[in-house]
Design an enzyme around this catalytic site. Structure first.
Site, short mmCIF file in Angstrom:
data_model
loop_
_atom_site.label_atom_id
_atom_site.label_comp_id
_atom_site.label_asym_id
_atom_site.label_seq_id
_atom_site.Cartn_x
_atom_site.Cartn_y
_atom_site.Cartn_z
N LYS A 116 0.81 -1.21 0.00
CA LYS A 116 0.00 0.00 0.00
C LYS A 116 0.85 1.27 0.00
O LYS A 116 0.45 2.30 -0.56
CB LYS A 116 -0.95 0.02 1.20
CG LYS A 116 -1.84 -1.23 1.30
CD LYS A 116 -2.59 -1.52 0.02
CE LYS A 116 -3.46 -2.75 0.16
NZ LYS A 116 -4.01 -3.23 -1.11
N GLU A 200 -2.74 7.93 7.32
CA GLU A 200 -3.49 8.74 6.37
C GLU A 200 -4.46 9.63 7.12
O GLU A 200 -4.92 9.30 8.22
CB GLU A 200 -4.29 7.86 5.41
CG GLU A 200 -3.49 7.22 4.32
CD GLU A 200 -4.35 6.44 3.34
OE1 GLU A 200 -3.82 6.03 2.31
OE2 GLU A 200 -5.55 6.24 3.61
N LEU A 203 -10.89 10.80 6.70
CA LEU A 203 -11.96 11.65 6.18
C LEU A 203 -13.26 11.34 6.91
O LEU A 203 -13.55 10.19 7.23
CB LEU A 203 -12.11 11.42 4.67
CG LEU A 203 -10.84 11.70 3.85
CD1 LEU A 203 -11.08 11.35 2.38
CD2 LEU A 203 -10.39 13.13 3.99
N LYS A 237 -17.60 -4.34 1.48
CA LYS A 237 -18.68 -3.80 0.66
C LYS A 237 -19.92 -4.68 0.74
O LYS A 237 -19.83 -5.91 0.76
CB LYS A 237 -18.21 -3.69 -0.79
CG LYS A 237 -17.00 -2.77 -0.96
CD LYS A 237 -16.36 -2.95 -2.32
CE LYS A 237 -15.08 -2.16 -2.43
NZ LYS A 237 -14.37 -2.43 -3.70
N GLU A 275 -9.22 2.55 -6.52
CA GLU A 275 -10.21 2.94 -5.53
C GLU A 275 -9.86 4.27 -4.87
O GLU A 275 -8.70 4.54 -4.57
CB GLU A 275 -10.36 1.84 -4.48
CG GLU A 275 -10.67 0.47 -5.10
CD GLU A 275 -11.25 -0.52 -4.12
OE1 GLU A 275 -11.31 -0.21 -2.92
OE2 GLU A 275 -11.65 -1.60 -4.57
N ASN A 289 -6.81 -2.64 -6.86
CA ASN A 289 -6.98 -4.09 -6.87
C ASN A 289 -6.65 -4.62 -8.26
O ASN A 289 -7.28 -4.23 -9.24
CB ASN A 289 -8.42 -4.46 -6.49
CG ASN A 289 -8.69 -4.20 -5.03
OD1 ASN A 289 -7.93 -4.63 -4.16
ND2 ASN A 289 -9.74 -3.48 -4.74
N ARG A 291 -7.12 -7.32 -10.04
CA ARG A 291 -7.87 -8.55 -10.32
C ARG A 291 -9.29 -8.17 -10.73
O ARG A 291 -9.65 -7.00 -10.68
CB ARG A 291 -7.93 -9.41 -9.05
CG ARG A 291 -8.44 -8.64 -7.84
CD ARG A 291 -8.70 -9.52 -6.64
NE ARG A 291 -8.92 -8.77 -5.43
CZ ARG A 291 -10.02 -8.10 -5.10
NH1 ARG A 291 -11.05 -8.08 -5.94
NH2 ARG A 291 -10.12 -7.45 -3.96
N ARG A 337 -24.86 -8.00 -2.31
CA ARG A 337 -24.18 -9.24 -1.97
C ARG A 337 -25.00 -9.99 -0.93
O ARG A 337 -25.03 -9.60 0.25
CB ARG A 337 -22.79 -8.98 -1.42
CG ARG A 337 -21.87 -8.22 -2.35
CD ARG A 337 -20.45 -8.22 -1.83
NE ARG A 337 -19.59 -7.30 -2.54
CZ ARG A 337 -18.27 -7.23 -2.38
NH1 ARG A 337 -17.67 -8.03 -1.52
NH2 ARG A 337 -17.55 -6.34 -3.05
#
Length: 449
Positions: A116, A200, A203, A237, A275, A289, A291, A337
């Site tokens: 990352k 980071e 937010l 998600k 993202e 990502n 993939r 999902r």
């Protein structure tokens, strides 16, 4: 084109890949653990090979067993799907060493974006906006405190090799920082074997916006619009939609073109997703990502492009399916999902499906590998299937989703269907007025068992 593809995965994504292979006229090999002997992708594949007992480490993550399956069946390519070995750079290299094609990006890009810290540095170099934070790993001393004070509290401590919310902690004040650093580092070490963490800016109420990209590995790349994945629980998600309710055409084109240009410079090959967090009109890169994504059907529904098919075609040396100017966003799509979990406590609910009735009708799609009588094993993720709907507008899409959710029947186990039936009727969801913390705040107000 490839002659035979081994699908190194299970469940709905294995079945999804199998369908794309059949449409391309490619023979398929399904691999499975002993727990998945009766799985749908095993039943439908041209050949199948058992690669081990139920634990993932002994089967779906067992590289020697996968190589043996390729040798036994004569497969010349491997599609990893998502999860398992899909973002394992060493796996891609081992396949190449055995003259097998890895259907995915170059190993160097997997490795680069899997770190990352390096991913953030690369994004910045390529002109992609990033979240303010540390330039690299930090230690639990004055270095971390100085950086945190510089960007301002609250701050987010994140695992350098992390994902899925693991190794991620929020420090709201100076007093919180030491514990957040230690806890995140310990989680990161346990989950990823790497205790490195970075900081980071945290937010307050951002959206989670991701850009779908497709590259040919030769300097050509296009973006296929965005998905809004802001409805999340514990950084996982739950509901994805596209286009985002908060972006207009100008904002979409600006960030999309920025990402496509970066992928062109990187010479990225195959599908990928960049993202962002989005707040007050600004985008902030969080990760890439390398993939196919769980939520890829949303993009397929609004662009008409089969991402898995194109992923295979490009891996075999094909060209991009179209130019950027030819990409048209058509209507609106939402994916839910549906998991085998209690809809309130989210406790896993494996077991036998006694009755199963998927919804149908115009604009309704189900990506699932379950069937009536299928037993969902306790060893893997709890996904029952993905319900994806499409409409000419977001309003039509929501009404179609409401109807489809009411039609869907999965009996014998608990599922998250009741949650989605409630969400689709929530005023904030109907208005598109939500952020990445909204769902957890909503659930905190619900009754728990």
């Amino acid at each position: 084109m490839f002659d035979k593809i081994l699908i190194a995965n299970r469940g709905e994504i294995a079945l999804r890949i199998l369908r794309a292979c059949k449409e391309l006229g490619i023979s398929t090999v399904a691999v499975h653990s002993t727990a998945d002997a009766d799985a749908m992708h095993v039943r439908l594949a041209d050949e199948s090979v058992c690669i081990g007992p139920p634990p993932s480490k002994d089967s779906y993550l067992n590289i020697p067993a996968l190589l043996a399956a390729c040798e036994i069946t004569g497969a010349d390519a491997v599609h990893p799907g998502y999860g398992f070995l899909s973002e394992n750079a060493r796996f891609a290299e081992i396949l190449a060493d055995h003259n097998l094609h890895f259907i995915g990006p170059k190993a160097e890009h997997i490795r680069l974006m899997g770190d990352k810290i390096e991913a953030k540095k690369t994004a910045k170099r390529l002109g992609i906006p990033v979240v303010p934070g540390s330039d690299g790993a930090v230690t639990p001393d004055q270095d971390a405190m100085a950086i945190a004070k510089g960007i301002g509290f609250p701050v987010l401590v994140k695992a350098a090799a992390g994902g899925g919310g693991r190794g991620m902690k929020v420090a709201h004040t100076e007093a919180d920082l030491q514990l957040a650093l230690t806890t995140a580092a310990n989680e990161a070490k346990s989950a990823f074997g790497d205790a490195s963490v970075y900081l980071e800016k945290y937010l307050q109420k951002p959206r989670h916006i991701e850009i779908q990209v497709l590259g040919d590995g030769r300097g050509g790349a296009i973006h296929l619009g965005e998905r809004d994945c802001s409805l999340q629980r514990r950084h996982q998600k739950v509901w994805e939609e596209g286009p985002s309710p908060v972006l207009d055409a100008a904002a979409r084109a600006k960030i999309g073109n920025t990402v496509a240009k970066a992928m062109q410079e990187l010479k990225y090959i195959g599908v990928g997703t960049v993202e962002f967090l989005y707040e007050d009109g600004e985008f902030y890169f969080i990760e890439m990502n390398t993939r196919i994504q769980v939520e890829h059907p949303v993009t397929e529904m609004i662009t008409g492009i089969d991402l898995v098919l194109e992923q295979i075609r490009i891996a075999a040396g094909g060209d991009l399916p179209m130019t950027q100017d030819a990409v048209v966003i058509n209507g609106h799509s939402i994916e839910c999902r549906v998991n085998a979990e209690n809809p309130v406590s989210f406790r896993p609910s494996p077991g036998k499906i006694q009755q199963y009735h998927p919804p149908g009708g115009l604009g309704v799609r189900i990506d699932s590998a379950v069937y009536q009588g299928y037993v969902i094993p306790p060893y893997y993720d709890s996904l029952v299937g993905k319900l994806i709907v499409h409409g000419k507008s977001r309003v039509e899409c929501l009404m179609r989703l409401r109807r489809a959710l009411d039609e869907m029947v999965v009996d014998g186990i608990e599922t998250t269907l009741p949650l989605f039936r409630a969400l689709v009727r929530e005023p904030a969801i109907i208005d598109g007025d939500y952020h990445i913390h909204w769902l957890e705040q909503y659930l905190a107000g619900q009754k728990t068992d």
